[in-house]
Design an enzyme around this catalytic site. Structure first.
Site, short mmCIF file in Angstrom:
data_model
loop_
_atom_site.label_atom_id
_atom_site.label_comp_id
_atom_site.label_asym_id
_atom_site.label_seq_id
_atom_site.Cartn_x
_atom_site.Cartn_y
_atom_site.Cartn_z
N ASP A 126 0.82 -1.22 0.00
CA ASP A 126 0.00 0.00 0.00
C ASP A 126 0.86 1.27 0.00
O ASP A 126 1.99 1.27 0.46
CB ASP A 126 -0.92 0.02 1.23
N GLU A 127 0.25 2.32 -0.50
CA GLU A 127 0.78 3.69 -0.38
C GLU A 127 2.28 3.81 -0.65
O GLU A 127 2.97 4.53 0.06
CB GLU A 127 0.50 4.23 1.04
#
Ligand code: TNX
Length: 515
Positions: free
Chosen positions: A327-328
């Site tokens: 993620d991210e």
């Protein structure tokens, strides 16, 4: 005294007597709500001569019987006998097997008669889930830790029950703030009560590396030495991790470890300079920003590191899944991110595990067995579906346990909105996003990120009472679902929380009993 007065008195006694004795099984407070319940209007009573019979066909039931005895012991004061049997007993509690496809691997059937309470399932896992229902059907004082003088009655009837989704999980972030083995076990006990079957442990992030890796010891020596706010951090030794895995397995809960990468890796980057593209270790980080760190995706050492970490973790983890985060990763170029995820995926399968990642991983070409965890992007979920990849539903705006209840909540964040207890309950994973249908969904998971959570009381406050609602979304049929009905059952669970000493949020929307 006149005859009429006597009759009225008699009726009154009968009426009051009836009120004291629970006889309507349909009128219960079980969460998650069972699939089918029918009542027969009488009651079963537990007393000191009640025995727990177990069929000799399934040795594992001895464990289930011991667990049940232990749960009943403190408040009743009874030390129930456990008796293996080949025949159906005429009275007592009987744990046994059945061959019933509809019940699946976790379903169970509870047949409560005046003298005999029978709990049947295809296997011990189903029996374990059914034991949670028995606990919830008894007077709430069963949860007390000292002997109570109470008639331990359960209304008679039948319950047939099985889960809607095969994956019903929670996530605990032990990276932002470290929470120890006892806190994790406490959480597992509470999850078991609500029939969850997965705990995802977010073990690494920018602020901390929390799992001992013997081939890369500085990960915990350096990377585990602090946390958000600059506290002392901490980590699980491999022995402690194995202890958690076993404790969870005793409750039929699978542990899924997450090593977040290529972003969310500052703790690793601070521990080993060679993982950085410039060859220099970063500083430890104790803030709460995201998206600034990345492993060096075009250095071979990075993949040797990942192979070692995944290899050790796969050996320690009996469950089928490993979570690789993903993620991210704002500090990783997309052109680097995609081949990175594909290479890591090969490493995970090489070590015999199924890969899970946050929804961003669907930018890469995924193995069909891999699983995407939806948290925000419907677009990414669509990518997953096009690749035939199943989805775990963790929509931040509905299912993030770290979101504040409202603007006055002393703990939590609100970037995805406020999640009052009703908002957390009133959504359907299969209709939330038009792109995602029931057939694409493996199950649901409610994550607790811990930027604002520093100890057990904080953790309890954000988890309770929302956790009960996620349990019901994951287990119970959508038909008949109603907040107005649910809130009364939930209110009664406040009594359990009071007995357990849980620090829960007394939402104004729930009609808690006054104390
Ligand atoms: C987003 S959701 C994150 C986490 C944060 C969380 C805080 C996701 C996959 N990443 O890194 O802790 O928000 O709510």
């Amino acid at each position: 005294m006149s005859k009429t007065v006597l009759i009225i008195l008699g009726l009154l006694v009968a009426f009051v007597g009836r009120k004291q004795s629970p006889t309507d099984l349909t009128n219960n407070n079980v969460i998650p709500r069972p699939v089918i319940i029918s009542a027969t209007g009488n009651s079963f009573q537990l007393n000191e001569s009640t025995s727990i019979y177990i069929t000799v066909n399934l040795p594992e039931l001895n464990q289930s019987a011991k667990y049940l005895r232990e749960k009943l012991q403190a408040a009743t004061g009874y030390e129930l006998k456990i008796i293996p049997t080949k025949e159906t007993p005429s009275s007592g509690i009987y744990l046994t097997t059945v061959n019933n496809e509809e019940l699946g691997s976790e379903g169970y059937e509870l047949l409560i008669e005046k003298k005999l309470l029978t709990l049947k399932a295809n296997n011990a896992e189903g029996v374990f889930r059914g034991i949670q229902t028995i606990r919830q059907l008894l007077p709430v004082a069963i949860e007390k830790s000292s002997v109570q003088k109470i008639a331990w009655k359960i209304p008679t009837g039948t319950i047939r029950d099985f889960p809607k989704y095969e994956y019903r999980g929670t996530m605990l972030d032990v990276a932002r703030h470290f929470l120890g083995v006892e806190d994790v076990k406490h959480y597992l006990d509470l999850m078991a009560y609500y029939k969850f079957n997965v705990m995802h442990l977010h073990l690494t992030d920018d602020q901390g590396w929390r799992i001992e890796i013997k081939s890369w010891p500085k990960l915990t020596e350096i990377g585990g030495s602090t946390e958000v706010g600059g506290g002392k951090g901490g980590f699980f030794t491999q022995e402690q991790y194995a202890d958690i895995v076993n404790y969870a397995a005793d409750r039929y809960i699978t542990i899924i470890p997450e090593i977040d990468m290529p972003g969310h890796t500052n703790a690793a980057l601070a521990s080993y300079p060679e993982l950085n593209c410039n060859g220099q270790a970063t500083k430890l980080y104790t803030g709460t920003k995201v998206g600034f760190s990345t492993l060096c995706t075009n250095r071979e050492i990075t993949y040797e590191f990942i192979d070692d970490v995944i290899g050790e973790l796969a050996k320690l983890t009996p469950g089928p899944y490993l979570h690789i985060g993903g993620d991210e990763s704002h500090a990783t170029k997309t052109d680097d991110y995609i081949p990175f995820i594909e290479r890591v995926q090969d490493i995970v399968y090489k070590h015999g595990k199924i890969m899970i990642g946050w929804d961003e991983i669907t930018l890469a070409k995924l193995n069909k067995r891999s699983i995407a965890q939806y948290w925000a992007s419907a677009e990414n979920a669509k990518n997953a579906i096009q690749q035939g990849v199943k989805i775990i539903m963790s929509p931040a705006r509905k299912a993030y346990l770290d979101m504040q209840y409202d603007s006055l909540s002393p703990l939590g964040l609100h970037w995805a909105g406020y999640i009052e207890v009703d908002t957390g309950y009133k959504w359907n994973p299969a209709t939330l996003e038009t792109e995602i249908g029931r057939e694409n969904i493996l199950g649901i998971e409610a994550p607790l990120w811990t930027e604002t959570v520093t100890n057990r009381a904080d953790m309890e406050y954000l988890i309770f009472p929302r956790l009960a609602g996620y349990a019901e979304i994951g287990w119970s049929p959508t038909d008949g679902k109603s907040w107005n009905e649910y809130k009364h059952r939930l209110a009664s669970h406040g009594n359990q929380y009071d007995i357990w000493g849980i620090n829960y949020y007394r939402s104004k929307l729930v009609p808690w009993s006054k104390e």
